[in-house]
Design a protein around this motif. Structure first.
Motif, short mmCIF file in Angstrom:
data_model
loop_
_atom_site.label_atom_id
_atom_site.label_comp_id
_atom_site.label_asym_id
_atom_site.label_seq_id
_atom_site.Cartn_x
_atom_site.Cartn_y
_atom_site.Cartn_z
N TYR A 132 0.84 -1.20 0.00
CA TYR A 132 0.00 0.00 0.00
C TYR A 132 0.87 1.26 0.00
CZ TYR A 132 -3.83 3.16 1.23
OH TYR A 132 -4.78 4.16 1.22
N ARG A 133 0.56 2.18 -0.89
CA ARG A 133 1.19 3.49 -0.89
C ARG A 133 0.14 4.51 -1.33
NH1 ARG A 133 6.42 5.69 -1.13
NH2 ARG A 133 7.30 3.60 -1.19
N GLY A 134 -0.20 5.40 -0.40
CA GLY A 134 -1.23 6.38 -0.69
C GLY A 134 -0.75 7.78 -0.39
N TYR A 135 -1.44 8.74 -0.96
CA TYR A 135 -1.08 10.15 -0.82
C TYR A 135 -2.28 10.89 -0.25
CZ TYR A 135 2.41 8.15 -3.83
OH TYR A 135 3.38 7.31 -4.34
N ALA A 136 -2.14 11.32 0.99
CA ALA A 136 -3.28 11.86 1.73
C ALA A 136 -3.25 13.38 1.74
CB ALA A 136 -3.27 11.34 3.17
N GLY A 137 -4.44 13.97 1.68
CA GLY A 137 -4.56 15.42 1.75
C GLY A 137 -6.02 15.83 1.63
N GLN A 138 -6.25 17.13 1.67
CA GLN A 138 -7.60 17.67 1.51
C GLN A 138 -7.73 18.31 0.14
OE1 GLN A 138 -8.75 21.24 3.68
NE2 GLN A 138 -10.74 20.32 4.15
N LEU A 139 -8.74 17.90 -0.60
CA LEU A 139 -9.02 18.52 -1.89
C LEU A 139 -9.40 19.98 -1.67
CD1 LEU A 139 -10.97 15.70 -3.72
CD2 LEU A 139 -9.15 17.04 -4.77
N THR A 140 -8.64 20.88 -2.26
CA THR A 140 -8.95 22.30 -2.10
C THR A 140 -9.96 22.79 -3.12
OG1 THR A 140 -7.10 22.97 -3.52
CG2 THR A 140 -6.66 22.75 -1.15
N SER A 141 -10.11 22.05 -4.21
CA SER A 141 -11.09 22.40 -5.23
C SER A 141 -11.29 21.19 -6.13
CB SER A 141 -10.63 23.61 -6.06
OG SER A 141 -9.42 23.32 -6.73
N GLY A 142 -12.42 21.19 -6.83
CA GLY A 142 -12.62 20.23 -7.89
C GLY A 142 -13.05 18.84 -7.47
N LEU A 143 -13.04 17.95 -8.45
CA LEU A 143 -13.53 16.58 -8.33
C LEU A 143 -12.51 15.62 -8.94
CD1 LEU A 143 -15.97 14.53 -7.92
CD2 LEU A 143 -16.63 15.14 -10.25
N LEU A 144 -12.16 14.56 -8.21
CA LEU A 144 -11.28 13.51 -8.71
C LEU A 144 -12.04 12.20 -8.77
CD1 LEU A 144 -7.89 14.14 -6.85
CD2 LEU A 144 -8.40 14.59 -9.26
N ARG A 145 -11.82 11.44 -9.84
CA ARG A 145 -12.46 10.14 -10.01
C ARG A 145 -11.41 9.06 -10.25
NH1 ARG A 145 -15.62 13.56 -13.32
NH2 ARG A 145 -17.81 13.72 -12.72
N VAL A 146 -11.73 7.85 -9.85
CA VAL A 146 -10.88 6.71 -10.18
C VAL A 146 -10.79 6.60 -11.70
CG1 VAL A 146 -10.64 4.21 -10.05
CG2 VAL A 146 -11.42 5.50 -8.04
N GLY A 147 -9.57 6.46 -12.20
CA GLY A 147 -9.35 6.38 -13.64
C GLY A 147 -8.95 7.70 -14.28
N ASP A 148 -9.02 8.79 -13.52
CA ASP A 148 -8.64 10.10 -14.07
C ASP A 148 -7.12 10.16 -14.31
OD1 ASP A 148 -11.19 11.05 -14.07
OD2 ASP A 148 -10.93 12.41 -12.36
N PRO A 149 -6.68 10.65 -15.46
CA PRO A 149 -5.25 10.96 -15.65
C PRO A 149 -4.89 12.19 -14.82
CG PRO A 149 -6.42 10.76 -17.75
CD PRO A 149 -7.45 10.87 -16.69
N VAL A 150 -3.80 12.13 -14.09
CA VAL A 150 -3.38 13.25 -13.25
C VAL A 150 -1.90 13.52 -13.43
CG1 VAL A 150 -5.15 12.95 -11.47
CG2 VAL A 150 -2.98 11.71 -11.27
N THR A 151 -1.51 14.74 -13.10
CA THR A 151 -0.12 15.16 -13.14
C THR A 151 0.33 15.49 -11.72
OG1 THR A 151 -0.32 16.05 -15.37
CG2 THR A 151 1.50 16.87 -14.03
N VAL A 152 1.53 15.05 -11.36
CA VAL A 152 2.10 15.34 -10.05
C VAL A 152 3.12 16.47 -10.22
CG1 VAL A 152 3.34 14.44 -8.06
CG2 VAL A 152 1.77 12.95 -9.33
N LEU A 153 2.88 17.57 -9.51
CA LEU A 153 3.71 18.76 -9.65
C LEU A 153 4.46 19.04 -8.35
CD1 LEU A 153 0.98 20.85 -11.47
CD2 LEU A 153 3.06 19.94 -12.52
N PRO A 154 5.66 19.66 -8.43
CA PRO A 154 6.20 20.35 -9.61
C PRO A 154 6.98 19.47 -10.58
CG PRO A 154 7.61 20.74 -7.73
CD PRO A 154 6.44 19.94 -7.22
N ALA A 155 7.13 18.17 -10.30
CA ALA A 155 7.95 17.32 -11.17
C ALA A 155 7.35 17.18 -12.56
CB ALA A 155 8.14 15.95 -10.54
N GLY A 156 6.01 17.17 -12.67
CA GLY A 156 5.37 17.06 -13.97
C GLY A 156 5.14 15.65 -14.44
N ARG A 157 5.26 14.65 -13.57
CA ARG A 157 5.03 13.26 -13.96
C ARG A 157 3.53 12.99 -14.06
NH1 ARG A 157 8.94 9.51 -12.58
NH2 ARG A 157 7.52 8.03 -13.57
#
Length: 424
Positions: free
Chosen positions: A240-265
């Motif tokens: 298990y490896r998860g990334y925890a936080g509070q969504l400050t805006s918007g909606l995320l769904r399983v299957g969504d393509p996302v970018t991790v910043l500032p690295a840009g991956r």
């Protein structure tokens, strides 16, 4: 789930405009005060020789505030009616505590700006209106208080409303709703007044119950600042490896393509875990743990955003700021910049201008920003940050400047949208 039902609002205005009395009357007449609280207020009022309860004591809770007769700190109150839930921030009126007003109003959907009908618009009114405009609070309501002391004059109300509206438009506030009240007697606070039959608008409470509470966060681009990385270690979930936080805006769904910043991956959301268990989607302001399809080096302070609508990364911020500290802010000052969960070293490159609250114009060439000043600055960071313009997204467009020596907060900032992708 109706996430727009709760209204966060802040009160503001000059000293003795009657903010605490208005809030007390609002709580009292909407039956949102517990019996023991009211009994305590009645007892204190009786000790002072007052025949009726001093409702301001419901919010002026600190002993120092009661002794000085002014509001010092931000007093938060939570109450509800049959139509809506409310989170109220009663902010200070004295010029010395403008910075506290910034704190209380920073998350508000609506600002109630009070004006004493006898005095009209004063400098502190303009200061609070400027802060309201800079914080991009979606709705502004003018409450002209103490109408009983001007004979409930329609002309006085009209003149104050016209001047306030002119100031608001000069600062970029498009629309103002105005309500004439006597907070002491309760006129137009919760119940319509029989002494101002020329006014046909809503009471303060009716307006609060029906006003649009702002943008639905589910319609905005998603932003998830990573607060904590949950690493493998459990025998039941060794991978298990998860990334925890509070969504400050918007909606995320399983299957969504996302970018991790500032690295840009770029990767894909594999799962979303909530306190209630796995979920197909999550929206602001929920706190969640996101699992990603790829093993990417992610740490606290990184930002997860949709691959189609990511924020820009930059090392140079142009921003409007309010100076919170008694220490002046000067060009060349080395600071820490805190943006969401990320903190980086930075330097103040330039003090561009200071806002003159007499005529609401920017004065270039300021040597420094003193406590409670509002101005324009340029900041250079040692590492890139993923930044939105404050006008578009308040949470990921705001930041704090911190003293690196003692950790005290110096400045609150509202950033412009970055002009390029890296600020190099």
């Amino acid at each position: 789930m109706d996430i727009t039902k709760t209204l966060r609002f802040a009160t503001a205005g000059s000293v003795d405009d009657g903010k605490s009395t208005l809030v007390g009357r609002l709580l009292h007449d909407s039956k949102s005060v517990l019996s023991d609280q009211l009994a305590a207020v009645e007892a204190v009022s009786l000790q002072r020789g007052q025949s009726t309860p001093d409702l301001a004591l419901l919010t002026d809770g600190l002993r120092a505030e009661r002794e000085q007769g002014i509001t010092i700190d931000v007093a938060y109150r939570y109450f509800a009616t049959a139509r809506r839930r409310f989170i109220l921030a009663d902010t200070p009126g004295h010029v010395q505590y403008t910075r506290n007003m910034v704190t209380g109003a920073s998350t508000a959907d609506l600002a109630l700006v009070l004006v004493d009908a006898r005095h009209g618009i004063v400098e502190q009114t303009r200061r609070h209106l400027a802060v309201t405009a800079l914080l991009r609070i979606p709705a502004v309501t003018l409450v002209v208080n103490k109408m009983d002391l001007v004979g409930f004059s329609e002309q006085v109300f009209a003149d104050i409303t016209a001047e306030f509206t002119r100031c608001a438009r000069a600062l970029g506030v498009p629309r103002v709703t105005a309500v004439p009240v006597s907070a002491l007697d309760g006129d137009n606070v919760v119940r319509p007044s029989g002494r101002m039959d020329w006014y046909a608008g809503p009471t303060v409470l009716e307006h609060l119950e029906t006003v649009d509470s702002g943008v639905d966060p589910r319609t905005e681009p998603a932003r998830l600042p990573v607060q904590y990385v949950i690493r493998p270690g459990s025998a039941a979930h060794p991978d298990y490896r998860g990334y925890a936080g509070q969504l400050t805006s918007g909606l995320l769904r399983v299957g969504d393509p996302v970018t991790v910043l500032p690295a840009g991956r770029t990767t894909v959301i594999e799962a979303i875990d909530t306190p209630a268990g796995p979920a197909p989607a999550a929206w602001a302001p929920q706190s969640v743990t996101v699992r990603l399809a790829d093993d990417i080096d992610i740490a606290r302070g990184d930002l997860i955003a949709p691959a189609r609508t990511p924020p820009r990364t930059t090392r140079q911020l142009h921003a409007t700021v309010c100076q919170l500290s008694e220490q002046p802010l000067r060009a060349g000052r080395r600071v820490l910049l805190k943006h969401t969960t990320r903190t980086v070293r930075a330097v103040v490159q330039e003090i561009g201008s200071r806002l003159d609250l007499h005529d609401l114009t920017e004065r270039p060439g300021a040597a420094a920003l003193e406590a409670n000043d509002i101005g324009r600055i340029v900041v250079r960071t040692a590492e890139p940050i993923a930044l939105d313009g404050y006008a578009e997204l308040r949470r990921t467009g705001s930041f704090l400047l911190i003293d690196p020596d003692d950790g005290s907060t110096l400045t609150a900032g509202m950033a412009d949208a970055p002009a390029d992708t890296d600020g190099m």
